[in-house]
Design an enzyme around this catalytic site. Structure first.
Site, PDB file in Angstrom:
ATOM      1  N   GLY A 268      62.998  45.533  12.148  1.00 43.18           N
ATOM      2  CA  GLY A 268      63.869  44.624  12.880  1.00 43.18           C
ATOM      3  C   GLY A 268      63.638  44.681  14.380  1.00 43.18           C
ATOM      4  N   ALA A 269      63.665  45.899  14.928  1.00 41.55           N
ATOM      5  CA  ALA A 269      63.528  46.044  16.367  1.00 41.55           C
ATOM      6  C   ALA A 269      63.373  47.520  16.706  1.00 41.55           C
ATOM      7  CB  ALA A 269      64.755  45.477  17.088  1.00 41.55           C
ATOM      8  N   GLU A 271      64.061  50.620  19.837  1.00 43.87           N
ATOM      9  CA  GLU A 271      64.894  50.973  20.991  1.00 43.87           C
ATOM     10  C   GLU A 271      64.167  51.647  22.146  1.00 43.87           C
ATOM     11  OE1 GLU A 271      65.049  52.512  17.899  1.00 43.87           O
ATOM     12  OE2 GLU A 271      65.416  54.657  18.116  1.00 43.87           O
ATOM     13  N   ASN A 272      62.861  51.404  22.356  1.00 46.65           N
ATOM     14  CA  ASN A 272      62.117  52.026  23.461  1.00 46.65           C
ATOM     15  C   ASN A 272      62.937  52.018  24.748  1.00 46.65           C
ATOM     16  OD1 ASN A 272      59.771  51.708  21.646  1.00 46.65           O
ATOM     17  ND2 ASN A 272      60.006  49.551  22.190  1.00 46.65           N
ATOM     18  N   HIS A 304      72.654  47.199  18.174  1.00 49.18           N
ATOM     19  CA  HIS A 304      72.106  48.432  17.603  1.00 49.18           C
ATOM     20  C   HIS A 304      71.079  49.058  18.551  1.00 49.18           C
ATOM     21  CE1 HIS A 304      70.741  50.990  14.169  1.00 49.18           C
ATOM     22  NE2 HIS A 304      69.601  50.946  14.826  1.00 49.18           N
ATOM     23  N   GLU A 305      70.110  48.273  18.975  1.00 50.53           N
ATOM     24  CA  GLU A 305      69.048  48.839  19.823  1.00 50.53           C
ATOM     25  C   GLU A 305      69.614  49.262  21.176  1.00 50.53           C
ATOM     26  OE1 GLU A 305      66.611  49.487  18.055  1.00 50.53           O
ATOM     27  OE2 GLU A 305      66.981  48.020  16.465  1.00 50.53           O
TER      28      GLU A 305
END
Ligand code: TRP
Ligand code: ZN
Length: 878
Positions: A268-269, A271-272, A304-305
């Site tokens: 989905g994605a 979080e860097n 979320h991220e």
């Protein structure tokens, strides 16, 4: 056939790294096929690590071009390098700088891990172990370093250059067509949070003032020309930041926060730090191209991220066994955010539907594992519903048990104490034990024991004594590697409802002021006094624990819960339970009396009439029956997916006959006019209208087709257009083919919309679907190298079309196997995900079970099957 077995990594073998890296200076010169990376690593021996150890750096498909130590080229006999690693047998025992030059080929990178290209743009994905595909490194989450990244690229090819942290410098390189940017991230982080992006991108942005008054530049980067589709994501980001300040006291900590949408992405994605990278499906939205569900997903994933900035980045994981420490907690946080932004009850029901369909099935099958696994051979296969969704349920139970105020105090202590460290589940629970003075060791079993506990309940009313007694028993089934199970700490939120709906003022000293009973022994019972009439118990309100419940309440009691319970979750659950009772028996070929159908259908009709307009989003959920895979899970053995499909159709028709009239009324009264808005209230009205359309079609195909065609032609937003198309898709004939063709023409240049078109066709429950799916694999918009396309067509076919994937002739299994074997050469993470569709094979009736097993054995034979895929196949067959 694979000869070596992949090594197994165990939690109990954890050792601190012998070396630490304080600073990383990276210089990345982007080139399509020969990107040069120079990494200067400030290393030192770890005072807590094994002394005099060699330095062993991880690598994966990297080519070493140069190596020096404190500025001196390292002689060839001092090290051993291969694409998989770099070892220095006798490194210095004081701090030193190792400078490594590697060359990598981002264009050839189809695994989408490390540095790769998507639509020509450069991007990275490093979790869990992709950084080692960029340079040699101590690629483990407990090595935290401060990164400075210089990115250089061709100005035309990559005008935008983004990195972690804050921008510090940028310029052009005189006399060339190249430019560069330097980014510095002051927060120490593990390598899995590293990211960079270079490419042609359009931007929307705004500035955000944090609670302490600092200014942050927010940016969302997308394919040029699609900027207007990024507004919703930007808005969701701003709301997420505000919410985390208000609800958790967490403030953002850099001058910029950037999000980049890419088209080729494994999940989905990501979080860097300061540079989240997203699957574009979870960023881009316009009313014409995205459904209400897409909008809700975008909001949740953006949140979320962003929330990972504290739960994951500021406090990270010591090792990958602790993955739930960041994922379970962050899912819990995003669920709370969505509940606050939308309807809490409706959102809770949606969460539980996902939990039951994905996590309960996982926990009941060959891939079951504890929320904190104790061993793995491929960590990428442990980004699971158990780690994410059950991990979030465990946090929710903790909050229910200790209460809101102590939960917040515990979170504050955890963040304060563990800030800047790589932590464990013990560190997390320790913070809550400390603020509450409780011993949480029994509760911690939720992290260690796999399987879904089953709670069996009996109720007994004594009219003379005016007492009501509830007895509870819990058992957890055995799961792979775990046969002996111990009782869990299960919070049971409950209440008593009188048959006429009045709340009952009964007393029981074991139920706390929030109506919660802590059930922590194998068996226990509760007695309420002063119960003046026979009560109906409402148990596990709000789904207070991730358990299966066996309780033989009479149908009439379930119907009174639907009418009278103050808890919306249990009102919904009551109809699901009633429907499931009928569906299970129908699926087994047992007869169900007319009266039972009538009772449920009439109750739903009464519900639609009384509540439909009041809370459309909730009503839409109540009217949706358990899915075919939910029914299969309930049956648990000797599954015949065709029988399940027919059973569900039969019940839907009966409900349709009863409810069509009031639902036609709602089609009119709930019609929205004016501009589309994705807000929860408007979405709820659309949801009920579209459920209504489906129910009407269940009862009367001709009418359904007529109404669906009208809606399809008149629709001005994707939600209504797609809903009508999916009703048409279930009715064979020219109208369906015409609508599908019209939709294809309308959206031929919109890959994310074509994905919906692929999915819808893959889900048609008829035997021609297999050929249709094969044909669509040849569609010009389809590609095996794009995960969204593969998941939309082949993933949906195998996960969402139970009767056709599980065809008795095995052709569905063969189709998936063929795709898996081809995809595995390109992208092992994707092939491993697809393979999880086989995990229910043992529950099937004999013919299908044998065919599935043969197919799995055939996949296992493939030479050079990836570690990801072998791991899943092996565990599925074991
Ligand atoms: N950490 C990410 C999240 O849940 C998910 C993630 C893990 C991921 N590994 C990945 C995303 C690989 C893409 C590719 O927020
Ligand atoms: Zn996450």
């Amino acid at each position: 056939m694979r000869t070596e077995n992949a090594p197994v990594i165990r939690l109990e073998d954890y050792e601190p790294s012998p070396f630490l890296i304080d600073r990383v200076d990276l210089d990345v010169r982007l080139h399509p096929t020969a990107t040069r990376v120079t990494a200067a690593l400030a290393l030192r021996p770890n005072p807590h690590g094994r002394a005099e150890a060699p330095l062993v750096l991880d690598g994966d498909e990297v080519n070493l071009k140069g190596l020096s130590l404190d500025g001196q080229p390292l002689p060839a006999e001092a090290f051993v390098a291969s694409p998989k690693g770099l070892t220095i047998a006798r490194p210095p025992q004081q701090p030193f700088t190792l400078t490594i030059e590697t060359e990598i080929n981002p264009t050839a990178n189809t695994k989408l891990m490390g540095l790769y290209r998507s639509n020509g743009n450069y991007c990275t994905q490093c979790e869990a172990d992709g950084f080692r595909r960029i340079t040699y490194f101590l690629d483990r989450p407990d090595v935290l370093a401060v990164y400075t990244t210089r990115i250089e690229a061709d100005r035309d090819e990559a005008p935008v250059l983004l990195g972690n942290g804050n921008p510090v410098e940028a310029g052009i390189i005189e006399g060339t067509n190249r430019h560069y940017a330097v980014w510095h991230d002051p927060h120490p982080k593990p390598s899995y949070l590293f990211a960079l992006v270079g490419g042609k991108l359009g931007k929307v942005g705004k500035s955000f003032t944090t609670m302490s008054g600092r200014n942050v530049d927010l940016g969302v980067y997308v394919e040029p020309g699609k900027e207007d589709r990024a507004d919703y994501a930007l808005d969701a980001l701003e709301r997420s930041m505000r919410w985390d300040e208000r609800v958790f006291g967490r403030e953002y900590d850099l001058d910029v926060f950037n999000i980049v949408a890419v088209s080729d992405f494994n999940m989905g994605a990501m979080e860097n730090k300061g540079l989240n990278i997203f699957n574009d499906k979870y960023v881009l939205a316009s009313s014409e191209t995205a459904t209400d569900t897409d909008y809700a997903n975008i909001e949740a994933i953006i949140a979320h991220e962003y929330f990972h900035n504290w739960s994951g980045n500021r406090v990270t994981c010591r090792d990958w066994f602790q993955l739930c420490l960041k994922e379970g907690l962050t899912v819990f946080r995003d669920q709370e955010f969505s509940s606050d932004e939308r309807s809490r009850a409706v959102h809770r029901i949606s969460e539980v539907k996902v939990l039951r369909s994905r996590q309960f099935s996982e926990d009941a099958g060959p891939l079951a594992h504890p929320v904190r696994p104790t061993q793995y051979s491929e960590i990428n296969n442990f980004y699971t519903a158990t780690v994410y969704e059950k991990g979030a349920e465990v946090i929710r139970m903790l909050k229910t048990i200790i209460g809101d105020a102590d939960f917040r105090r515990g979170m504050d202590l955890y963040f304060d104490r563990c800030d800047g460290t790589a932590a464990t589940v013990e560190d997390f629970l320790g913070a809550f034990a400390e603020v509450t003075g409780r011993d949480l060791s029994h509760f911690s079993r939720w992290y260690a024991q796999s399987g879904t506990p089953r709670v069996t309940v009996k109720g007994d009313y004594d009219p003379k004594a005016q007492t009501y007694t509830l007895s509870f028993k819990q058992e957890t089934p055995s799961t792979p590697g775990q046969n002996q199970k111990s009782p869990m700490v299960i919070p049971v939120a409950l209440g008593l409802v009188a048959e006429d709906g009045k709340p009952i003022d009964a007393a029981c000293n074991r139920v706390d002021e929030n109506g919660v009973f802590i059930f922590e022994k194998g068996e226990d019972s509760l007695t309420f006094t002063n119960v003046t009439s026979r009560p109906v118990p409402s148990l596990f309100r709000g789904f207070s624990a991730p358990v299966k419940i066996s309780f033989d309440l009479p149908d009439s009691d379930l119907l009174s819960l639907l009418r009278h319970d103050s808890d919306a979750f249990n009102r919904w659950q009551a109809t699901q339970s009633l429907a499931m009772r009928i569906l299970v028996r129908l699926s087994k070929g047992e007869t169900v009396g007319q009266e039972e159908f009538d009772n449920l259908a009439r109750a739903l009709r009464a519900f639609v009439e009384s509540d439909g307009e009041k809370d459309p989003a909730f009503a839409a959920l109540v009217l949706s029956l358990p899915s075919e895979s939910d029914i299969a899970q309930e049956l648990a053995s000797n599954i015949d997916p065709d029988a399940i499909h027919t059973a569900r159709l039969t019940l839907r028709q009966r409900i349709g006959q009863e409810c069509a009239a009031p639902l036609q009324g709602l089609l009119q009264s709930l019609a929205t006019s004016g501009r589309y808005s994705p807000d929860a209230k408007s979405a709820g009205r659309r949801a009920l209208r579209n459920v209504a359309l489906g129910v009407i079609a269940d009862a009367d195909k001709a009418l359904g087709e007529k109404l669906a065609r009208e809606q399809f032609n008149a629709a001005t937003n994707m939600t209504d257009q797609l809903a009508s198309l999916s009703v048409l898709a279930t009715i064979p004939g020219q109208a369906r083919e015409d609508a599908l063709a019209a939709f294809e023409t309308q959206y031929k240049d919109e890959p994310l919309v074509l994905d919906k078109w692929f999915t819808l066709q893959a889900m048609i429950p008829e035997s021609e679907t297999l050929e249709r799916v094969k044909m669509l694999m040849g569609h010009k918009a389809f590609s095996l190298s794009n995960p969204n396309r593969v998941r939309a067509l082949v993933g949906s076919f195998s996960m969402l079309n139970q009767s056709q994937f599980n065809r008795a002739d095995g052709a569905g299994y063969d189709l998936l196997a063929d795709v898996v074997l081809r995809v595995d050469e390109l992208n092992p993470q994707l092939s491993a995900r697809l393979l999880t569709a086989f995990s229910a094979w043992r529950m099937m009736e004999n013919t299908r079970r044998a065919r599935a097993q043969n197919t799995l054995l055939r996949i296992r034979q493939k030479p050079d099957l990836s570690r990801d895929a072998s791991d899943i196949v092996q565990r599925t067959l074991d």
